[in-house]
Design an enzyme around this catalytic site. Structure first.
Site, PDB file in Angstrom:
ATOM      1  N   LYS A  42       0.801  -1.148  -0.058  1.00 61.72           N
ATOM      2  CA  LYS A  42       0.166  -0.098   0.065  1.00 61.72           C
ATOM      3  C   LYS A  42       0.867   1.176  -0.041  1.00 61.72           C
ATOM      4  O   LYS A  42       0.406   2.286  -0.208  1.00 61.72           O
ATOM      5  CB  LYS A  42      -0.994   0.205   1.131  1.00 61.72           C
ATOM      6  N   GLY A  43       2.143   1.070   0.326  1.00 60.01           N
ATOM      7  CA  GLY A  43       2.948   2.185   0.761  1.00 60.01           C
ATOM      8  C   GLY A  43       3.146   2.929  -0.442  1.00 60.01           C
ATOM      9  O   GLY A  43       3.218   4.435  -0.278  1.00 60.01           O
ATOM     10  N   GLU A  98       7.427   2.463  -6.345  1.00 58.79           N
ATOM     11  CA  GLU A  98       7.629   2.261  -5.017  1.00 58.79           C
ATOM     12  C   GLU A  98       7.760   3.417  -4.047  1.00 58.79           C
ATOM     13  O   GLU A  98       8.292   4.446  -4.544  1.00 58.79           O
ATOM     14  CB  GLU A  98       8.815   1.368  -4.843  1.00 58.79           C
ATOM     15  N   ASP A 102      14.500  -0.544   0.562  1.00 60.41           N
ATOM     16  CA  ASP A 102      15.323  -1.026   1.937  1.00 60.41           C
ATOM     17  C   ASP A 102      16.159  -1.829   1.805  1.00 60.41           C
ATOM     18  O   ASP A 102      17.354  -1.571   0.989  1.00 60.41           O
ATOM     19  CB  ASP A 102      14.051  -1.155   3.114  1.00 60.41           C
ATOM     20  N   LYS A 130      16.916   3.950   0.453  1.00 59.07           N
ATOM     21  CA  LYS A 130      17.881   3.816   1.750  1.00 59.07           C
ATOM     22  C   LYS A 130      19.077   2.847   1.471  1.00 59.07           C
ATOM     23  O   LYS A 130      18.883   1.670   1.917  1.00 59.07           O
ATOM     24  CB  LYS A 130      16.927   3.221   2.771  1.00 59.07           C
ATOM     25  N   PHE A 151      14.014   5.748  10.933  1.00 57.86           N
ATOM     26  CA  PHE A 151      12.873   5.109  11.060  1.00 57.86           C
ATOM     27  C   PHE A 151      11.755   6.196  10.201  1.00 57.86           C
ATOM     28  O   PHE A 151      11.288   7.050  11.260  1.00 57.86           O
ATOM     29  CB  PHE A 151      12.236   4.805  12.208  1.00 57.86           C
ATOM     30  N   VAL A 152      11.559   6.211   9.130  1.00 59.24           N
ATOM     31  CA  VAL A 152      10.687   7.098   8.670  1.00 59.24           C
ATOM     32  C   VAL A 152       9.234   6.676   8.266  1.00 59.24           C
ATOM     33  O   VAL A 152       9.035   5.583   7.981  1.00 59.24           O
ATOM     34  CB  VAL A 152      11.276   7.650   7.312  1.00 59.24           C
ATOM     35  N   ASP A 158       4.304   3.378   6.495  1.00 60.82           N
ATOM     36  CA  ASP A 158       3.675   3.186   7.617  1.00 60.82           C
ATOM     37  C   ASP A 158       4.647   2.922   8.935  1.00 60.82           C
ATOM     38  O   ASP A 158       5.438   2.237   8.437  1.00 60.82           O
ATOM     39  CB  ASP A 158       2.385   2.482   7.610  1.00 60.82           C
ATOM     40  N   ARG A 164       0.320   6.810   7.306  1.00 62.46           N
ATOM     41  CA  ARG A 164       0.410   6.866   5.844  1.00 62.46           C
ATOM     42  C   ARG A 164       0.078   7.977   5.381  1.00 62.46           C
ATOM     43  O   ARG A 164       0.355   8.603   4.155  1.00 62.46           O
ATOM     44  CB  ARG A 164      -0.440   5.656   5.105  1.00 62.46           C
TER      45      ARG A 164
HETATM   46  C1  PRP Z   1       7.710  -1.711   2.622  1.00 64.85           C
HETATM   47  C2  PRP Z   1       8.079  -0.554   1.517  1.00 64.85           C
HETATM   48  C3  PRP Z   1       8.247  -1.374   0.278  1.00 64.85           C
HETATM   49  C4  PRP Z   1       9.194  -2.348   1.164  1.00 64.85           C
HETATM   50  C5  PRP Z   1      10.713  -2.149   1.102  1.00 64.85           C
HETATM   51  O1  PRP Z   1       6.465  -2.289   2.238  1.00 64.85           O
HETATM   52  O2  PRP Z   1       6.543   0.046   1.213  1.00 64.85           O
HETATM   53  O3  PRP Z   1       7.088  -1.823  -0.321  1.00 64.85           O
HETATM   54  O4  PRP Z   1       8.518  -2.557   2.336  1.00 64.85           O
HETATM   55  O5  PRP Z   1      11.394  -2.814   1.805  1.00 64.85           O
HETATM   56  P1  PRP Z   1      12.464  -3.901   1.129  1.00 64.85           P
HETATM   57  O6  PRP Z   1      13.320  -3.097   0.324  1.00 64.85           O
HETATM   58  O7  PRP Z   1      13.292  -4.156   2.332  1.00 64.85           O
HETATM   59  O8  PRP Z   1      12.106  -5.129   0.473  1.00 64.85           O
HETATM   60  P2  PRP Z   1       5.589  -3.111   3.563  1.00 64.85           P
HETATM   61  O9  PRP Z   1       5.943  -4.532   3.065  1.00 64.85           O
HETATM   62  O10 PRP Z   1       5.840  -2.712   4.735  1.00 64.85           O
HETATM   63  O11 PRP Z   1       4.051  -2.986   2.967  1.00 64.85           O
HETATM   64  P3  PRP Z   1       3.254  -1.783   2.867  1.00 64.85           P
HETATM   65  O12 PRP Z   1       3.729  -1.113   1.729  1.00 64.85           O
HETATM   66  O13 PRP Z   1       1.857  -1.936   2.718  1.00 64.85           O
HETATM   67  O14 PRP Z   1       3.437  -0.893   3.937  1.00 64.85           O
HETATM   68 MG    MG Z   2       4.635  -1.178   5.712  1.00 62.91          MG
HETATM   69 MN    MN Z   3       5.499  -1.327   0.444  1.00 57.07          MN
END
Ligand code: PRP
Ligand code: MG
Ligand code: MN
Length: 178
Positions: A42-43, A98, A102, A130, A151-152, A158, A164
Site C-alpha cells: 500500500k505504501g 515504490e 530498503d 535507503k 525510521f521514517v 507506515d 500513511r
Molecule cells: C515496505 C515498503 C516497500 C518495502 C521495502 O512495504 O513500502 O514496499 O517494504 O522493503 P525492502 O526493500 O526491504 O523489501 P511493506 O511490506 O511494509 O508493505 P506496505 O507498503 O503495505 O507498508
Molecule cells: Mg509497511
Molecule cells: Mn510497500
C-alpha cells in the site's frame, strides 16, 4: 507537526517539487511507449497518485500487493503475491512505482518475476532510497531522495499501518516504536 514525529525529513513542498521533476522526466522517456505503471500496495499509493498526474503522456496503471515481511520486523526475502496484475504485461514497458527501497528484497523478486512474463522493459521508480540497508545488489532507475537509515513514516510509509496519510516524510520518535 504530528506529535509522534521527531523531525520532518522531507517536506510536502520538497516532495511536490521532486515528484513533478520525475513526472516530467518520465514523460520524455516513455513518450509513445504507453507505459504500465505498477503501484506496489500500500505504501506507494500517494506517490503513484501524484506521479501519474505529472506524466503528460498516455499511460496505464495496475496494482500489486505483495507480502515480504509477514509478522517479522525484518525482511525474510520470501515474497508472497497477495494481489496480482489484472492483465498480461507481455511486450509492455513496465514501471514499478515504490515508496521506499530498503533491503531491496521485495523489488529484486518483483523485477525478476515481471521480467519472466516477457515485458519489453521493467524499470523502478522509487520515492525514497535507503542504500545503507541493502541486502541485495539493486538500484532504482529513478529515485527522488536518498535517505539515511532512520525510521521514517508518512506519504504512504507506515508504522503498524499508521501515519500513511501524513503529507511529509517524518522521522518517528523512538518511544513510539520501542
Ligand atoms: C515496505 C515498503 C516497500 C518495502 C521495502 O512495504 O513500502 O514496499 O517494504 O522493503 P525492502 O526493500 O526491504 O523489501 P511493506 O511490506 O511494509 O508493505 P506496505 O507498503 O503495505 O507498508
Ligand atoms: Mg509497511
Ligand atoms: Mn510497500
Amino acid at each position: 507537526m504530528h506529535q509522534d514525529i521527531k523531525e520532518i525529513l522531507i517536506s510536502e513542498e520538497q516532495i511536490k517539487e521532486k515528484v513533478a521533476e520525475l513526472g516530467k522526466r518520465l514523460s520524455e522517456v516513455y513518450k509513445d511507449l504507453n507505459p504500465l505503471c505498477i503501484c506496489v500496495l500500500k505504501g506507494a499509493v500517494p506517490f503513484m497518485a501524484d506521479l501519474i498526474r505529472k506524466m503528460e503522456i498516455p499511460m496505464e496503471m495496475d496494482f500489486m500487493a505483495v507480502s515480504s515481511y509477514g509478522n517479522a520486523t525484518t525482511s525474510s526475502g520470501v515474497v508472497r503475491i497477495l494481489k496480482d496484475l489484472e492483465a498480461s504485461i507481455e511486450g509492455r514497458h513496465v514501471l514499478i512505482v515504490e515508496d521506499i527501497i530498503d533491503s531491496g528484497l521485495t523489488l529484486s523478486y518483483l523485477v525478476e518475476m515481471l521480467k519472466g512474463r516477457n515485458a519489453a522493459s521493467v524499470k523502478i521508480a522509487t520515492l525514497l532510497d535507503k542504500p545503507d540497508r541493502r541486502k541485495v545488489d539493486l538500484s532504482p532507475d529513478y529515485s527522488c531522495f536518498t535517505i539515511p537509515d532512520a525510521f521514517v513514516v508518512g506519504y504512504g510509509l507506515d508504522f503498524a499501518e499508521k501515519y500513511r496519510n501524513l503529507p511529509y516524510i517524518g522521522v518517528l520518535k523512538e518511544e513510539v516504536y520501542q
